[in-house]
Enzyme design. Sequence first.
Site, PDB file in Angstrom:
ATOM      1  N   GLY A  44      -2.465  -1.269   5.269  1.00 22.57           N
ATOM      2  CA  GLY A  44      -3.690  -0.522   4.975  1.00 22.57           C
ATOM      3  C   GLY A  44      -3.807   0.707   5.852  1.00 22.57           C
ATOM      4  O   GLY A  44      -2.805   1.259   6.330  1.00 22.57           O
ATOM      5  N   SER A  45      -5.048   1.097   6.089  1.00 20.17           N
ATOM      6  CA  SER A  45      -5.285   2.369   6.780  1.00 20.17           C
ATOM      7  C   SER A  45      -5.127   2.231   8.301  1.00 20.17           C
ATOM      8  O   SER A  45      -5.207   1.122   8.853  1.00 20.17           O
ATOM      9  CB  SER A  45      -6.706   2.848   6.461  1.00 20.17           C
ATOM     10  OG  SER A  45      -7.634   1.886   6.922  1.00 20.17           O
ATOM     11  N   VAL A  74      -8.391   0.709   9.987  1.00 18.21           N
ATOM     12  CA  VAL A  74      -8.545  -0.749   9.912  1.00 18.21           C
ATOM     13  C   VAL A  74      -7.409  -1.436  10.678  1.00 18.21           C
ATOM     14  O   VAL A  74      -7.612  -2.478  11.313  1.00 18.21           O
ATOM     15  CB  VAL A  74      -8.630  -1.227   8.441  1.00 18.21           C
ATOM     16  CG1 VAL A  74      -8.715  -2.740   8.369  1.00 18.21           C
ATOM     17  CG2 VAL A  74      -9.847  -0.615   7.752  1.00 18.21           C
ATOM     18  N   GLY A  75      -6.235  -0.829  10.678  1.00 22.27           N
ATOM     19  CA  GLY A  75      -5.115  -1.389  11.458  1.00 22.27           C
ATOM     20  C   GLY A  75      -5.485  -1.552  12.929  1.00 22.27           C
ATOM     21  O   GLY A  75      -5.139  -2.541  13.587  1.00 22.27           O
ATOM     22  N   GLU A 128       1.475  -2.189   8.678  1.00 21.84           N
ATOM     23  CA  GLU A 128       2.088  -1.219   7.751  1.00 21.84           C
ATOM     24  C   GLU A 128       0.995  -0.216   7.413  1.00 21.84           C
ATOM     25  O   GLU A 128       0.128  -0.498   6.582  1.00 21.84           O
ATOM     26  CB  GLU A 128       2.591  -1.925   6.483  1.00 21.84           C
ATOM     27  CG  GLU A 128       3.661  -2.983   6.729  1.00 21.84           C
ATOM     28  CD  GLU A 128       5.060  -2.404   6.869  1.00 21.84           C
ATOM     29  OE1 GLU A 128       5.208  -1.159   6.917  1.00 21.84           O
ATOM     30  OE2 GLU A 128       6.011  -3.202   6.946  1.00 21.84           O
ATOM     31  N   CYS A 154       1.571   5.178  -0.094  1.00 22.78           N
ATOM     32  CA  CYS A 154       1.643   5.393   1.359  1.00 22.78           C
ATOM     33  C   CYS A 154       2.801   6.304   1.757  1.00 22.78           C
ATOM     34  O   CYS A 154       2.684   7.071   2.702  1.00 22.78           O
ATOM     35  CB  CYS A 154       1.756   4.060   2.085  1.00 22.78           C
ATOM     36  SG  CYS A 154       3.197   3.101   1.582  1.00 22.78           S
TER      37      CYS A 154
HETATM   38  P1  NAD Z   1      -7.924  -0.278   4.013  1.00 22.84           P
HETATM   39  O1  NAD Z   1      -7.450  -0.245   5.422  1.00 22.84           O
HETATM   40  O2  NAD Z   1      -9.240   0.285   3.689  1.00 22.84           O
HETATM   41  O3  NAD Z   1      -7.925  -1.780   3.452  1.00 22.84           O
HETATM   42  C1  NAD Z   1      -6.795  -2.616   3.537  1.00 22.84           C
HETATM   43  C2  NAD Z   1      -7.240  -4.064   3.586  1.00 22.84           C
HETATM   44  O4  NAD Z   1      -7.987  -4.252   4.782  1.00 22.84           O
HETATM   45  C3  NAD Z   1      -8.131  -4.506   2.431  1.00 22.84           C
HETATM   46  O5  NAD Z   1      -7.755  -5.799   2.021  1.00 22.84           O
HETATM   47  C4  NAD Z   1      -9.511  -4.520   3.058  1.00 22.84           C
HETATM   48  O6  NAD Z   1     -10.384  -5.462   2.488  1.00 22.84           O
HETATM   49  C5  NAD Z   1      -9.203  -4.913   4.478  1.00 22.84           C
HETATM   50  N1  NAD Z   1     -10.239  -4.476   5.423  1.00 22.84           N
HETATM   51  C6  NAD Z   1     -11.172  -3.517   5.270  1.00 22.84           C
HETATM   52  N2  NAD Z   1     -11.969  -3.448   6.361  1.00 22.84           N
HETATM   53  C7  NAD Z   1     -11.525  -4.383   7.217  1.00 22.84           C
HETATM   54  C8  NAD Z   1     -11.922  -4.804   8.523  1.00 22.84           C
HETATM   55  N3  NAD Z   1     -12.955  -4.236   9.141  1.00 22.84           N
HETATM   56  N4  NAD Z   1     -11.225  -5.783   9.108  1.00 22.84           N
HETATM   57  C9  NAD Z   1     -10.161  -6.354   8.502  1.00 22.84           C
HETATM   58  N5  NAD Z   1      -9.738  -5.993   7.269  1.00 22.84           N
HETATM   59  C10 NAD Z   1     -10.410  -5.035   6.632  1.00 22.84           C
HETATM   60  O7  NAD Z   1      -6.760   0.448   3.181  1.00 22.84           O
HETATM   61  P2  NAD Z   1      -6.708   0.755   1.627  1.00 22.84           P
HETATM   62  O8  NAD Z   1      -7.677   1.841   1.313  1.00 22.84           O
HETATM   63  O9  NAD Z   1      -6.761  -0.503   0.848  1.00 22.84           O
HETATM   64  O10 NAD Z   1      -5.209   1.321   1.490  1.00 22.84           O
HETATM   65  C11 NAD Z   1      -4.898   2.660   1.727  1.00 22.84           C
HETATM   66  C12 NAD Z   1      -4.241   2.864   3.072  1.00 22.84           C
HETATM   67  O11 NAD Z   1      -3.168   1.959   3.224  1.00 22.84           O
HETATM   68  C13 NAD Z   1      -3.621   4.244   3.205  1.00 22.84           C
HETATM   69  O12 NAD Z   1      -3.839   4.723   4.503  1.00 22.84           O
HETATM   70  C14 NAD Z   1      -2.143   3.993   2.969  1.00 22.84           C
HETATM   71  O13 NAD Z   1      -1.288   4.961   3.534  1.00 22.84           O
HETATM   72  C15 NAD Z   1      -1.974   2.664   3.598  1.00 22.84           C
HETATM   73  N6  NAD Z   1      -0.828   1.965   3.046  1.00 22.84           N
HETATM   74  C16 NAD Z   1       0.263   1.740   3.835  1.00 22.84           C
HETATM   75  C17 NAD Z   1       1.378   1.106   3.294  1.00 22.84           C
HETATM   76  C18 NAD Z   1       2.604   0.823   4.096  1.00 22.84           C
HETATM   77  O14 NAD Z   1       3.434   0.060   3.616  1.00 22.84           O
HETATM   78  N7  NAD Z   1       2.772   1.386   5.272  1.00 22.84           N
HETATM   79  C19 NAD Z   1       1.361   0.730   1.968  1.00 22.84           C
HETATM   80  C20 NAD Z   1       0.225   0.985   1.211  1.00 22.84           C
HETATM   81  C21 NAD Z   1      -0.865   1.595   1.754  1.00 22.84           C
END
Ligand code: NAD
Length: 467
Positions: free
Chosen positions: A191-192, A195-196, A213, A247
């Site tokens: 994810g982002s 949040v990471g 990731e 991503c």
């Molecule tokens: P996000 O970080 O908003 O959400 C990802 C997950 O985290 C979701 O399941 C969400 O419910 C959960 N989440 C949200 N808030 C949280 C919290 N406070 N605590 C724990 N978990 C929480 O990301 P997104 O909008 O779903 O995805 C887009 C992002 O992901 C972009 O930045 C993209 O570059 C990245 N991404 C990376 C890869 C990779 O393989 N490196 C692949 C796909 C997407």
Amino acid sequence: MDHAALRALFDRHATAAVARRKSFGLRERRAALTALFGALGRHRDRLLAAMKADYAKNETEATLWEILPVQTEIAHARRHLRRWMRPRVALPSLTMLGTSARLRPEAKGVALIIAPWNFPVLLALGPLVSAIAAGNSVILKPSELTPATSAALKAMLVEALPDDLVAVAEGGPEVAEALLDLPFDHIFFTGSIAVGRIVMERAARHLTPVTLELGGKSPVLIGPGADLAKTARWIAWGRFANTGQTCVAPDHVFVPRAEEAELLAALKAELGRLYGSDPALSPDYGRIVNARHFGRLAGLIDDAVAQGATLAHGGAREGDQNYIAPTLLTGTTPAMRISDEEIFGPILPVIPYDDPAQAIGQINARPKPLALYVFGRDRAFIRRVKAETTSGGLGVNLTVVQFVHPNLPFGGIGASGLGAGHGRAGFETFSHLKPVLTNHLSTLPLVFPPYSGRVRALTRLLLRFLR
Ligand code: NAD
């Protein structure tokens, strides 16, 4: 699911994971992977329909980039699992003569996988395959932004696998945060960056290892004299497939100033070929996942144009449909928001440079990207980019497809992520490679106390050998 229900689910998994240490060998893991493979076939149409309902994802694109890579990952794991599970021999050093050493891969235990919405099947099931191959049980939290796909995933997994091996916890941040309170043995988060950071902080409380990731801005660097027609083909596809919500998509492009006009013409021609004269009517071109992300992307374009950037192509949008046409921007500057934030949508800034050192310097001045793409025919230029930059991965004369190579680990570095997945790297991520050292005829007791003259002489001898 509330806190108590999640805790009960976790406890059930933890108990089952201990029992599975003696009963989840090669045969059982392969059987679980085969069951998943079969379920994916049976549920494919439902998953494709769900992705279409969630954000108009084209079915062929989804088959190519969501279903097939998972099937490939399963087939690859099944084929290589015996070798991956085998203890690896570590050769003895001089002082370790008389012992034998092995690295024994063992399941970490209960893993948490948190997935994003942009490839909602691939990024949920890809890590799941690795986790099962490594012998773990898994609680999977898919994204709340693709609810139809999350429900379809849950229906498929409930049917395919025992629920103390794989369980799905649907919900948003509140469910994810409740899960992060539990003492998982590994967390695999996609994810982002924002949040990471939260995930890593929360994992620290239980000292749970994490794989992150993440995203960021993946640049393209075009060398002087590249084949611009072929280059534009890869860039346009990589940027605008999945409506730019990828991503590893090219985020922005550096091109030699003298070749900027030719590149823009080639990109426009390519966009016409991919999505026709009106992409809004193309069944191959999707939509932005929701109104919030639509507003964010529209804001990035408006901010750039207000500060002097030029819309070189596209720019059309329809808010009620979350539609943004493939858009090319020129004249962006570092002060604009689009130069700082990950774009994650169908917008591509093209940035001219006068000297490769200047473009490389700009890339190195930013956080380390998930991917870097270099295009060119000049081998010295490509060698230079390899040597002078760092990124999660590097693509040469292509974009995006490094993600699906079964024998290449995938992951970021620095701000773009931590750890890696896919294939053997994924298996090892979810395994503890336990060093096991066995004594046969070790001579080390010769240097135990009391430290007599004989021990001192042996110590001096060792020092001499190790010089
Ligand atoms: P996000 O970080 O908003 O959400 C990802 C997950 O985290 C979701 O399941 C969400 O419910 C959960 N989440 C949200 N808030 C949280 C919290 N406070 N605590 C724990 N978990 C929480 O990301 P997104 O909008 O779903 O995805 C887009 C992002 O992901 C972009 O930045 C993209 O570059 C990245 N991404 C990376 C890869 C990779 O393989 N490196 C692949 C796909 C997407």
